[in-house]
Scaffold this motif. Structure first.
Motif, PDB file in Angstrom:
ATOM      1  N   LYS A 115      49.129  -8.637 -12.450  1.00 15.97           N
ATOM      2  CA  LYS A 115      47.844  -7.948 -12.446  1.00 15.97           C
ATOM      3  C   LYS A 115      47.049  -8.292 -13.709  1.00 15.97           C
ATOM      4  O   LYS A 115      45.820  -8.315 -13.682  1.00 15.97           O
ATOM      5  CB  LYS A 115      48.028  -6.442 -12.316  1.00 15.97           C
ATOM      6  N   LYS A 151      48.826   0.468 -14.855  1.00 19.36           N
ATOM      7  CA  LYS A 151      49.481  -0.366 -13.837  1.00 19.36           C
ATOM      8  C   LYS A 151      50.526  -1.279 -14.470  1.00 19.36           C
ATOM      9  O   LYS A 151      50.220  -1.971 -15.457  1.00 19.36           O
ATOM     10  CB  LYS A 151      48.451  -1.259 -13.128  1.00 19.36           C
ATOM     11  N   GLU A 153      43.190   0.662 -16.798  1.00 12.19           N
ATOM     12  CA  GLU A 153      41.822   0.456 -16.318  1.00 12.19           C
ATOM     13  C   GLU A 153      41.123   1.747 -15.932  1.00 12.19           C
ATOM     14  O   GLU A 153      41.740   2.761 -15.623  1.00 12.19           O
ATOM     15  CB  GLU A 153      41.771  -0.571 -15.184  1.00 12.19           C
ATOM     16  N   LEU A 188      38.001   4.255 -10.733  1.00 13.48           N
ATOM     17  CA  LEU A 188      36.825   4.042  -9.885  1.00 13.48           C
ATOM     18  C   LEU A 188      36.824   5.087  -8.784  1.00 13.48           C
ATOM     19  O   LEU A 188      37.884   5.559  -8.367  1.00 13.48           O
ATOM     20  CB  LEU A 188      36.864   2.648  -9.264  1.00 13.48           C
ATOM     21  N   GLU A 219      38.091   3.111  -0.112  1.00 16.17           N
ATOM     22  CA  GLU A 219      38.721   1.796  -0.192  1.00 16.17           C
ATOM     23  C   GLU A 219      38.624   1.064   1.133  1.00 16.17           C
ATOM     24  O   GLU A 219      38.650   1.680   2.191  1.00 16.17           O
ATOM     25  CB  GLU A 219      40.193   1.942  -0.574  1.00 16.17           C
ATOM     26  N   GLU A 247      42.254  -5.185  -6.579  1.00 18.80           N
ATOM     27  CA  GLU A 247      43.340  -6.151  -6.739  1.00 18.80           C
ATOM     28  C   GLU A 247      43.228  -7.216  -5.670  1.00 18.80           C
ATOM     29  O   GLU A 247      42.523  -7.047  -4.682  1.00 18.80           O
ATOM     30  CB  GLU A 247      44.697  -5.458  -6.571  1.00 18.80           C
TER      31      GLU A 247
END
Ligand SMILES: Nc1ncnc2c1ncn2[C@@H]1O[C@H](COP(=O)(O)OP(=O)(O)O)[C@@H](O)[C@H]1O
Ligand SMILES: [Mg+2]
Length: 428
Positions: free
Chosen positions: A109, A149, A191, A194, A198, A289
């Protein structure tokens, strides 16, 4: 696309995704012999299966050579990240899926986020860390809610959505100092959270050529109303009206094209599936991702919607040749509902006998995920996600009704399913 004669095909993997791929390949007039490794109970009823581990790259290459395979279709991410496609290329066997370099988009990632930054692809603001102190300093500047993550492969379990600063600090320490997620957590991405709905876009790529499959949505949580633990996926449907034609164009222009151009600029000849996990925010589409293979269970709804023969498309991608600009799709909608073993994603029983309806209604299908087959043909449960029941119809509601009617005719002890697959779309 090049002229091709009958092609022997090896599908690598053992889940519902691979069973759906086997079925799609069997429908192709171009397919010669179709085999699977290791396969599952459902695949074993249809094609010859070879009991190899998907991580055993030399054994898979040897099998492909012995069986005179002309196309290997790789289902899961692990063999891709271990270089299966590179190893097959070295002996001249075309394989559908990215090489090891391309597979880093999923297997790291941190690599993926740096790739987004380098090529101006919209994504959540982030930092990557291997040391605790700078990670904690980043958290000071970017307090919770925040997302932590594990960078490496974690079978969909390596993401912590930290609601509080304490949870965030604990997640960082568990991964970098402790052993949460093993080596996959020795590098982390932190991160921005958000907000939005999805959706997934699957693309079949061949260098800078690509063809998009219809947008889909999956259901990761085990419980109805999207509650409870994360799973591999409890169901999916396609298309989703949430991705409007304008949004689709935005995704192709701002996400897919820059990604394929960026891969090329970075020296990666990307072939295979590019599966973008997207957050549709009120500030536009952002990429959560990339996966480098088909989604499971999304494949079980996407492939039946493709009206064209998929084999020449997969082969062209595997060979790095041009792809058709568009594929033909069936009208309407498709849904898949996962029948799981009670207890999943925690512990669950295996070896339960499954009974199936004698006949299936038109436009429905049962794909096997975690099953085994006795010598006498009895099918038993052998995994957490056991079966996928799919239905296709002119409307999503009709597809839902069709698929659930079949779900109710399949029996095994402690069968568990969500009754609300497709709820977002049905409630729009
Ligand atoms: N930045 C983010 N903001 C909000 N939710 C996120 C964010 N990143 C991940 N998630 C949630 O966590 C899920 C898993 O994250 P993802 O990046 O897709 O990793 P993986 O599929 O490898 O576990 C996503 O589907 C989404 O629901
Ligand atoms: Mg994901």
């Amino acid at each position: 696309m090049s002229e091709i004669s009958k092609l022997n095909i090896l599908v690598v993997g053992s889940g519902g995704r691979e069973h759906a791929l086997v079925q799609k390949c069997l429908q192709s007039p171009l397919a010669g012999k179709v085999i699977a490794a290791p396969g599952n109970g459902g695949m074993a009823s249809e094609v010859e299966c070879f009991n190899l581990c998907v991580e055993d790259i030399p054994a898979l290459v040897e099998l492909a050579q012995e069986q005179n395979i002309g196309l290997v279709v790789v289902g899961p991410e692990v063999p891709l990240s271990l270089g299966l496609v590179d190893a097959l290329a070295a002996v001249g066997i075309p394989a559908y899926g990215p090489n090891k370099d391309g597979a880093q988009l999923e297997s790291s990632k941190a690599f993926c986020k740096d790739f987004f930054a380098r090529h101006n692809i919209p994504t959540a603001a982030y930092g990557t860390f291997t040391e605790v102190e700078p990670a904690l300093a980043y958290l000071e500047e970017h307090p919770a809610p925040i997302v932590i993550k594990a960078s490496g492969l974690a079978a969909g379990k390596g993401v912590i959505m930290a609601e509080t600063q304490e949870e965030a600090v604990a997640a960082v320490k568990d991964m970098l100092e402790g052993d949460a997620f093993g080596s996959s957590g020795k590098e982390i991405v932190i991160e921005e959270t958000l907000y939005g709905e999805e959706a997934s876009i699957h693309v079949i790529a061949s260098g800078e050529h690509f063809v998009c499959l219809p947008p889909s949505q999956d259901h990761k949580r085990v419980g109805e109303g999207d509650t409870g633990l994360n799973t591999g996926g409890m169901g999916a449907y396609t298309p989703t009206s949430k991705v409007t034609p304008e949004m689709q164009a935005e995704i192709e222009e701002q996400v897919i094209k820059p990604t394929l151009a960026g891969l090329k600029a970075d020296g990666i000849d990307y072939r295979g599936t590019l599966y973008a996990g997207l957050m549709l925010t009120d500030k536009g589409v952002k990429v959560l991702e990339y996966n480098v293979r088909f989604g499971d269970p999304e494949t079980q709804v996407l492939l039946p919607m493709v009206a064209d023969d998929l084999v020449p498309v997969l082969l062209a991608s595997a060979k790095g040749e041009a792809l058709p600009a568009k594929l033909q799709y069936h009208e309407g909608a498709a849904i898949v509902i996962v029948l799981a073993a009670g207890g999943y994603p925690g512990s669950y029983a295996k070896g339960q006998e499954i009974t199936f309806p004698a006949t299936l209604p038109a436009s429905s299908a049962i794909v096997h995920a975690g099953t085994s087959r006795d010598i006498d043909g009895t099918i038993r449960t052998a995994g957490g996600r056991v079966l996928g029941v799919s239905g296709q119809a002119p409307t999503l509601q009709a597809a839902v009704d069709l698929a659930y009617s079949v779900c109710d005719q399949v029996e095994f002890q402690d069968k568990y399913l969500r009754r609300d697959i497709g709820h977002r779309e049905l409630n729009r």
